[in-house]
Design an enzyme around this catalytic site. Sequence first.
Site, PDB file in Angstrom:
ATOM      1  N   HIS A  30      40.329  44.009  51.335  1.00  0.00           N
ATOM      2  CA  HIS A  30      41.011  45.111  50.635  1.00  0.00           C
ATOM      3  C   HIS A  30      40.995  46.321  51.576  1.00  0.00           C
ATOM      4  O   HIS A  30      40.074  46.454  52.398  1.00  0.00           O
ATOM      5  CB  HIS A  30      40.205  45.399  49.363  1.00  0.00           C
ATOM      6  CG  HIS A  30      40.785  46.419  48.447  1.00  0.00           C
ATOM      7  ND1 HIS A  30      40.627  47.771  48.655  1.00  0.00           N
ATOM      8  CD2 HIS A  30      41.500  46.293  47.310  1.00  0.00           C
ATOM      9  CE1 HIS A  30      41.228  48.421  47.677  1.00  0.00           C
ATOM     10  NE2 HIS A  30      41.767  47.558  46.847  1.00  0.00           N
ATOM     11  N   ASP A  54      31.410  43.378  50.230  1.00  0.00           N
ATOM     12  CA  ASP A  54      32.259  44.018  49.227  1.00  0.00           C
ATOM     13  C   ASP A  54      32.320  43.061  48.039  1.00  0.00           C
ATOM     14  O   ASP A  54      33.008  42.038  48.089  1.00  0.00           O
ATOM     15  CB  ASP A  54      33.656  44.264  49.819  1.00  0.00           C
ATOM     16  CG  ASP A  54      34.637  44.776  48.768  1.00  0.00           C
ATOM     17  OD1 ASP A  54      34.237  44.919  47.588  1.00  0.00           O
ATOM     18  OD2 ASP A  54      35.807  45.008  49.120  1.00  0.00           O
ATOM     19  N   GLN A  98      35.021  42.188  43.455  1.00  0.00           N
ATOM     20  CA  GLN A  98      35.653  41.123  42.652  1.00  0.00           C
ATOM     21  C   GLN A  98      34.676  39.985  42.373  1.00  0.00           C
ATOM     22  O   GLN A  98      35.088  38.932  41.870  1.00  0.00           O
ATOM     23  CB  GLN A  98      36.892  40.580  43.375  1.00  0.00           C
ATOM     24  CG  GLN A  98      37.985  41.595  43.599  1.00  0.00           C
ATOM     25  CD  GLN A  98      38.706  42.012  42.322  1.00  0.00           C
ATOM     26  OE1 GLN A  98      38.499  41.448  41.252  1.00  0.00           O
ATOM     27  NE2 GLN A  98      39.556  43.016  42.427  1.00  0.00           N
ATOM     28  N   LYS A 147      35.441  47.404  36.852  1.00  0.00           N
ATOM     29  CA  LYS A 147      35.930  46.024  36.909  1.00  0.00           C
ATOM     30  C   LYS A 147      35.005  45.072  36.156  1.00  0.00           C
ATOM     31  O   LYS A 147      35.184  43.862  36.178  1.00  0.00           O
ATOM     32  CB  LYS A 147      36.048  45.574  38.368  1.00  0.00           C
ATOM     33  CG  LYS A 147      37.154  46.280  39.141  1.00  0.00           C
ATOM     34  CD  LYS A 147      37.367  45.623  40.474  1.00  0.00           C
ATOM     35  CE  LYS A 147      38.120  46.478  41.465  1.00  0.00           C
ATOM     36  NZ  LYS A 147      39.517  46.703  41.160  1.00  0.00           N
ATOM     37  N   CYS A 182      46.797  46.439  47.725  1.00  0.00           N
ATOM     38  CA  CYS A 182      45.915  47.153  48.667  1.00  0.00           C
ATOM     39  C   CYS A 182      45.333  46.215  49.715  1.00  0.00           C
ATOM     40  O   CYS A 182      44.157  46.322  50.084  1.00  0.00           O
ATOM     41  CB  CYS A 182      44.789  47.883  47.945  1.00  0.00           C
ATOM     42  SG  CYS A 182      45.358  49.058  46.739  1.00  0.00           S
TER      43      CYS A 182
HETATM   44  N1  C6P Z   1      41.048  46.263  43.818  1.00  0.00           N
HETATM   45  C1  C6P Z   1      42.995  45.404  42.651  1.00  0.00           C
HETATM   46  O1  C6P Z   1      43.896  45.481  41.807  1.00  0.00           O
HETATM   47  P1  C6P Z   1      37.837  50.694  43.609  1.00  0.00           P
HETATM   48  O2  C6P Z   1      39.297  51.009  43.513  1.00  0.00           O
HETATM   49  O3  C6P Z   1      37.137  51.596  44.579  1.00  0.00           O
HETATM   50  O4  C6P Z   1      37.177  50.567  42.297  1.00  0.00           O
HETATM   51  O5  C6P Z   1      37.750  49.207  44.224  1.00  0.00           O
HETATM   52  C2  C6P Z   1      38.234  48.980  45.523  1.00  0.00           C
HETATM   53  C3  C6P Z   1      38.213  47.527  45.829  1.00  0.00           C
HETATM   54  C4  C6P Z   1      37.389  47.085  46.833  1.00  0.00           C
HETATM   55  N2  C6P Z   1      37.302  45.781  47.143  1.00  0.00           N
HETATM   56  C5  C6P Z   1      38.022  44.853  46.483  1.00  0.00           C
HETATM   57  C6  C6P Z   1      37.873  43.408  46.853  1.00  0.00           C
HETATM   58  C7  C6P Z   1      38.890  45.251  45.459  1.00  0.00           C
HETATM   59  O6  C6P Z   1      39.596  44.332  44.807  1.00  0.00           O
HETATM   60  C8  C6P Z   1      39.008  46.618  45.128  1.00  0.00           C
HETATM   61  C9  C6P Z   1      39.955  47.085  44.065  1.00  0.00           C
HETATM   62  C10 C6P Z   1      41.982  46.519  42.738  1.00  0.00           C
HETATM   63  O7  C6P Z   1      42.890  44.428  43.377  1.00  0.00           O
HETATM   64  C11 C6P Z   1      42.649  47.850  42.846  1.00  0.00           C
HETATM   65  S1  C6P Z   1      43.572  48.025  44.323  1.00  0.00           S
END
Ligand code: C6P
Length: 405
Positions: free
Chosen positions: A120, A197, A200, A223, A362
């Site tokens: 991401h 990371d 997910q 999430k 993203c």
């Molecule tokens: N992905 C998706 O729709 P935040 O936005 O900081 O809470 O999470 C960022 C992030 C980091 N790593 C991974 C693997 C992610 O999937 C995400 C967030 C969302 O896929 C929003 S773009």
Amino acid sequence: MDTARIRKGFPILARKLNGKKMTYLDNAATTQKPRQVIKAEREFYEKRNANVHRGLNALSREATELYELAHENAARFINAGGIEEIVFTKNATESLNLLAYSLGENIRTGDEILLTKMEHHANIVPWQELAKRKKATVKYADITEDGRLDIEDLNGKISPRTRIVSVTMASNILGTINDVEKISALAHEAGAKCVVDAAQAVPHTKVDVERIRCDFLAFSAHKMLGPTGLGILYGKSELLEEMPPFLTGGDMISTVTLEGAEWNKIPWKFEAGTPNIAGAAGFSAAIGYLEKTGMENIETHENKLLKAGLKRMAEIKGVEIYGPEKGPRTGIIPFNVDGVHPHDVSEVLDGNGVIIRAGNHCAQPLMREIGVEGIARASFYLYNNTEEIERLASSVEEAKKTFGV
Ligand code: C6P
């Protein structure tokens, strides 16, 4: 999993969209919130609202206890050593930025940071910026044709100059689950730090930082049934101790003189300013909910939905499904309909109350790697059911008819 009972506990799931039952299949973007989480936030404001670590009064003491308890709950949830290893941030993105600044202080000219091609943007851009500042290099491990991480390629790209290996535990597009235990061992053999990371992963499977042996792990409360505006950074205490703070100001100091300042103990050294206290209350309730439901039960339920969903979608002619054919993957179905733009697919689905996400998610480098501009993505959580999979599939069939393909 009794989804009918579970769904009653999520007020928003009773909503209609465009006159149709709402089918929420965008859980990888953010999940819906159960009554317990909403109530915990409301109760904080109704009964306990005060700042933390400041006032010597009963209200502030209560708010502080509640805030610190949320750190304890998070530590237990991922099997961290204790509250000192849990830093609250704004989101997973901020957790990774914190690392790129603070851990990044030790990076020198010519050092290498190793990522993968399925990251991401949150796990790419902060490292690219660090590399620019320090004249370091960012390398990327390849992925296979069917969207798995090429672990041999990753191993081959680890060099004596590698300082940081930062990988996703589960891809937000393909759903691929990476063997982070192995990656962590490979990083450590080379003397590098391992960052995971887990944005997910933590919501969908039991994540145990002791078993993974990673140095850092980032995720977001929103999430995993929790509130927005709260991220988590796990870090080994000895490493957090050594690292300089990211943001400075109130609460992260022990003493300040006109000449300089000394830092508070961890984790507070990394939490400058008034934090998201109500969010922390909601997050504790989310963790409680997940623990009571059981992460194994959630994982089993999502796997069933994934299997049923993949089978049903594969029956539709002209639908291409991405992601690993073999090997573990999370409850995400990434797909495209031949001859229909993913945005158009999403729009037809929206008309039927079916919410998915479409676009580059993203992860533009991954899109280029797969050779597509965008992908439509349906993602599941514990409250989804097979009836919703049928609504997804029949709406995709309708999209095909609408666009004459
Ligand atoms: N992905 C998706 O729709 P935040 O936005 O900081 O809470 O999470 C960022 C992030 C980091 N790593 C991974 C693997 C992610 O999937 C995400 C967030 C969302 O896929 C929003 S773009």
